[in-house]
Every structure is written in structure tokens, then in C-alpha cells.
Design a protein around this motif. Structure first.
Motif, short mmCIF file in Angstrom:
data_model
loop_
_atom_site.label_atom_id
_atom_site.label_comp_id
_atom_site.label_asym_id
_atom_site.label_seq_id
_atom_site.Cartn_x
_atom_site.Cartn_y
_atom_site.Cartn_z
N SER B 108 -30.49 -23.62 -20.59
CA SER B 108 -29.24 -23.01 -21.07
C SER B 108 -28.04 -23.56 -20.31
N ILE B 109 -28.20 -23.79 -19.00
CA ILE B 109 -27.09 -24.34 -18.21
C ILE B 109 -26.77 -25.76 -18.68
N MET B 110 -27.81 -26.57 -18.88
CA MET B 110 -27.58 -27.95 -19.32
C MET B 110 -26.97 -27.99 -20.71
N ARG B 112 -25.01 -25.79 -21.95
CA ARG B 112 -23.60 -25.42 -21.81
C ARG B 112 -22.78 -26.61 -21.29
N PHE B 113 -23.32 -27.34 -20.29
CA PHE B 113 -22.62 -28.52 -19.79
C PHE B 113 -22.39 -29.53 -20.89
N LYS B 114 -23.46 -29.75 -21.69
CA LYS B 114 -23.35 -30.72 -22.78
C LYS B 114 -22.29 -30.28 -23.77
N MET B 141 -18.39 -18.34 -19.64
CA MET B 141 -19.84 -18.40 -19.46
C MET B 141 -20.65 -17.63 -20.48
N GLU B 143 -23.14 -17.19 -23.13
CA GLU B 143 -24.16 -18.00 -23.78
C GLU B 143 -24.24 -17.64 -25.24
#
Lengths: 281, 148
Positions: B108-110, B112-114, B141, B143
Motif C-alpha cells: 500500500s505504501i509503494m 501510494r508513492f507510485k 495519507m 488509502e
């Protein structure tokens, strides 16, 4: 025997190996976060830290040495400006390795290699999330779930600021591990990082509180999709398997205190009724 | 057939070397064979006949079929071992391996970065197109539901 041999061979000739590592280090400097196998990450981390030291030295010799190593010229100025500033006060340890799950094709252990304090610091993200969840757990000890949903968790930043000065044995809202991670992450960062972590923690708390609602909606959507597909196939009285989305085992809901092994075992993990018997473990 | 011959060659050679003193008959016979052959050929001399001279104990073979029970007993230790290093992720509560990153949180973090890089890239290209709320910067932040 391999006693005291420092470097790995990677089943490659020396020229191939050196170029591979140079490429990995260059990519690390370019993207500040790369995903590779664990062994390669460990060797790349060693080399990358030495090159960053060259960047910190900032003289003619070190520039030429770094220039001889880095394979992409645009990366070089970054090394002598951005990284030198970022790690000016940090004595070494400029990289961090996170172990990820094994790769599906060959079961190779994969790692995330990142530069510490980069704009997309993975440890910062995870620490902020953990802080958010633990503040929520703390709130749930004193308040009912519905009350927490209505009021939310305020003043995350203040709670975070309080944690920075506590040591391992003091009790507070965070677990000792999370507190230690928070202190590590904040060590060489300024005040604005505190605000950032507080904001991320608050946002994550909202996400946690919204998850059941979102999941219920997803469930309904998936069910209606299945029903629609069955209707198109010409079966209007479709019952099907319910629920459509797979149930996830061993998930700890907010406020859960039981350990993971117990949750994961499910019904089999329940301790026996007789006091003499040990629990199935 | 050729591989069988090669295997027999190897085993023959090793036993030949090891039992040099114990089987002088075989040794003399080998020497005899070599002397007898006047014309040159790549094939080794008369292996089949030499093999018959070796005692059968040299060629090991199972005497009978291993019973189901004994086979299972030998396989008792070969089962998959349980993973005991399962903990709950401190962020999302899902089960994860100890000392590893949580799979769900990482993805999920990756993601969001993408999403952020993509948004920055498209934002740079189509700057003032008067786009919908999707092209404006989304909040920090949150999601999307499909991340969970």
C-alpha cells in the motif's frame, strides 16, 4: 572454508560482479530506494556507504574517485550536495535494509535497500502507522469503539513529542519497540519531521476507523458483481458462495492483545479446559 | 546402453584400482588383452568379459521392495516445518513474518508513492487544464479502499 572472507562472489566473474555492484549503487543513489535480493543488498549497502563518505569529504580526490565509480554522471552532483547535507551529522549507517517476502519464482529472499532519511523513508512510514495504531489502541482501552469513532484521536503530535524523551522502561501509550523506532527515525531530523509523523499517524487512524465501512462496501460491490455476471449467464436466482472476498485469518483488530501465533491458530489455539494440559502450540 | 557401459567402465576402473593387489588375475588378464590387440581402436578392450570376473557383491542392488511402512518411517522427518516466527504487523494487524516487512503495508505504501509520482508527472504535463477533482492533489495519507 570461507573464514573471514568479506565479500560475496554472486557466481559472477570479478569484472561482472564489480559492474553489477556499481550499477546497483548508482541506481540506489538515483532512486534512493531499490528492491533487490538480500545478498546483493548487503554488499551494495557496504559500497554505497563508502561512496557517500567520499561525498561527505568533498574534495578533488574524492570527487575523482566517486566519478570513477558512479556510472551515471547526473547522479554525481546529488552525491556531493544532497547526500552530503543530509548525512552531515550522521556518523555512518546511511543505508537501511528491510527484509521483504521471498520472490515467488525462485524463493529468493528479497530486500528493500534504501537511503536513510530519504523523502520516501519506508521506516518513517511504518513507524508513523504503528504510532497511529497504538494511540488508537490506547484510546480504545478507556473508550468504547463507537465513542472513539465519533471523537477520533486528537493531538497525535503532542503524544509523539512526549515519547521522544522516554527510555525503554517507562510506560506510556507506545510499545517500547515503537518508541525506540520513533526515536531512531527522529534522531537526525528537525522539528518538521515531528509534524509530519503526527499528521501521518492521524491520517492512518482515520483509515483504520474507516476500514470496516470500506470493507463492507467492497463486499457488497463484489457480491453484486457476481450476481450481475450470473444474471447475464441466464441464472437469475444465483446464490453462489458468500462472502465473495476471501476471509483473512489471524488479523488483529485494533485493541487486540492476544499474540499472533494464538490468533493464527484460531480455534485450535484455544487452551485446553483442564488446567494441567498445555495449550496446543 | 552406452551410459550403462560408461557407468560400468567407471565402476570397473575404481574397483580395478582399489583391488589391484587382491585380483592379480584380473590385472594379468587386462595386460594380456592390451598385448593381444594389435590394431588401434577407441573402444576399451572386452569390458563385458572382465565384468563377469568381478564378484557380484561389487554390484550393489536392493534385495526386495521397501515396504510401505518402512518407506513412510523414513519419510517421517521430511514433512514441512511450521513457521513459528509469525507476529502481527504493528501498523495493520495482519499476520507477518518476524523481522520482515508487512506485505500489505509495503504494497500500500509503494502504491501510494507510485500514485504520487504519477500525479506529479501528469500534473507537470497538463498543468492548467481545469481538470476534475481527480487531477488535483489528493489529501496526504488516505488509502483507497482497494488497498486493504
Amino acid at each position: 572454508m570461507k573464514h573471514g572472507v568479506a565479500f560475496r562472489k554472486f557466481s559472477r566473474t570479478s569484472s561482472h560482479r564489480n559492474l553489477m555492484l556499481r550499477n546497483l549503487v548508482t541506481s540506489l543513489f538515483e532512486h534512493e530506494q531499490i528492491r533487490t535480493t538480500l545478498a546483493k543488498a548487503k554488499d551494495t549497502a557496504r559500497l554505497a556507504e563508502k561512496i557517500i563518505t567520499l561525498g561527505k569529504k568533498n574534495n578533488e580526490t574524492s570527487y575523482r574517485q566517486a566519478q570513477a565509480f558512479i556510472l551515471k554522471p547526473p547522479v554525481l552532483p546529488k552525491l556531493f550536495t544532497t547526500f552530503a547535507e543530509r548525512y552531515a551529522n550522521r556518523p555512518g549507517g546511511y543505508t537501511r535494509i528491510h527484509r521483504l517476502d521471498n520472490r515467488s519464482g525462485d524463493n529468493a529472499p528479497i530486500a528493500l535497500l534504501e537511503l536513510v532519511d530519504n523523502p520516501r523513508d519506508f521506516k518513517l512510514e511504518m513507524t508513523a502507522r504503528a504510532v497511529g495504531r497504538e494511540l488508537l489502541n490506547e484510546k480504545l482501552r478507556w473508550d468504547s469503539p463507537r465513542g472513539v469513532v465519533n471523537s477520533g484521536v486528537q493531538h497525535a503530535e503532542i503524544a509523539v513529542a512526549k515519547e521522544l524523551n522516554l527510555s525503554g522502561f517507562d510506560s506510556s501509550e507506545l510499545r517500547p519497540t515503537t518508541r525506540r523506532n520513533l526515536q531512531k527515525v527522529m534522531k537526525y531530523r528537525g522539528r518538521e519531521a515531528l509534524t509530519e509523523i503526527g499528521a501521518k499517524a492521524s491520517a492512518y487512524i482515520e483509515t483504520i476507523l474507516a476500514k470496516p465501512v470500506a470493507e463492507a462496501k467492497m463486499q457488497l460491490q463484489a457480491d453484486s458483481k457476481e450476481k450481475e455476471k450470473a444474471r447475464k449467464r441466464g441464472n437469475p436466482n444465483f446464490v453462489g458462495s458468500f462472502p465473495v472476498l476471501p476471509a483473512r485469518a489471524g488479523v488483529a483488530s485494533p485493541g487486540e492483545t492476544r499474540p499472533a501465533m494464538r490468533l493464527v491458530q484460531g480455534a485450535l489455539g484455544r487452551p485446553a479446559r483442564w488446567r494441567g494440559r498445555q495449550a496446543l502450540a | 546402453m552406452a551410459s550403462l557401459a560408461l557407468h560400468q567402465t567407471r565402476s570397473f576402473i575404481s574397483t580395478f584400482r582399489s583391488s589391484w593387489t587382491q585380483l592379480p588375475v584380473a590385472a594379468s588378464l587386462a595386460a594380456n588383452l592390451e598385448l593381444r590387440q594389435k590394431s588401434f581402436s577407441w573402444a576399451l578392450p572386452g569390458l563385458q568379459s572382465l565384468l563377469e570376473l568381478l564378484p557380484p557383491i561389487v554390484l550393489a542392488v536392493p534385495k526386495s521392495k521397501i515396504s510401505h511402512s518402512r518407506k513412510s518411517m523414513r519419510s517421517a522427518n521430511k514433512g514441512l516445518k511450521d513457521k513459528r516466527n509469525i507476529v502481527n504487523c504493528p501498523a495493520c494487524g495482519e499476520p507477518k513474518l518476524a523481522h520482515h516487512a508487512c506485505r500489505a503495508c509495503y504494497s500500500s505504501i509503494m502504491a501510494r508513492f507510485k500514485g504520487e509520482t504519477k500525479r506529479l508527472a501528469t500534473g507537470a504535463t497538463k498543468r492548467m487544464s481545469g481538470g476534475s477533482w481527480l487531477t488535483r492533489k489528493a489529501p496526504l495519507m488516505i488509502e483507497s479502499p482497494k488497498d486493504s
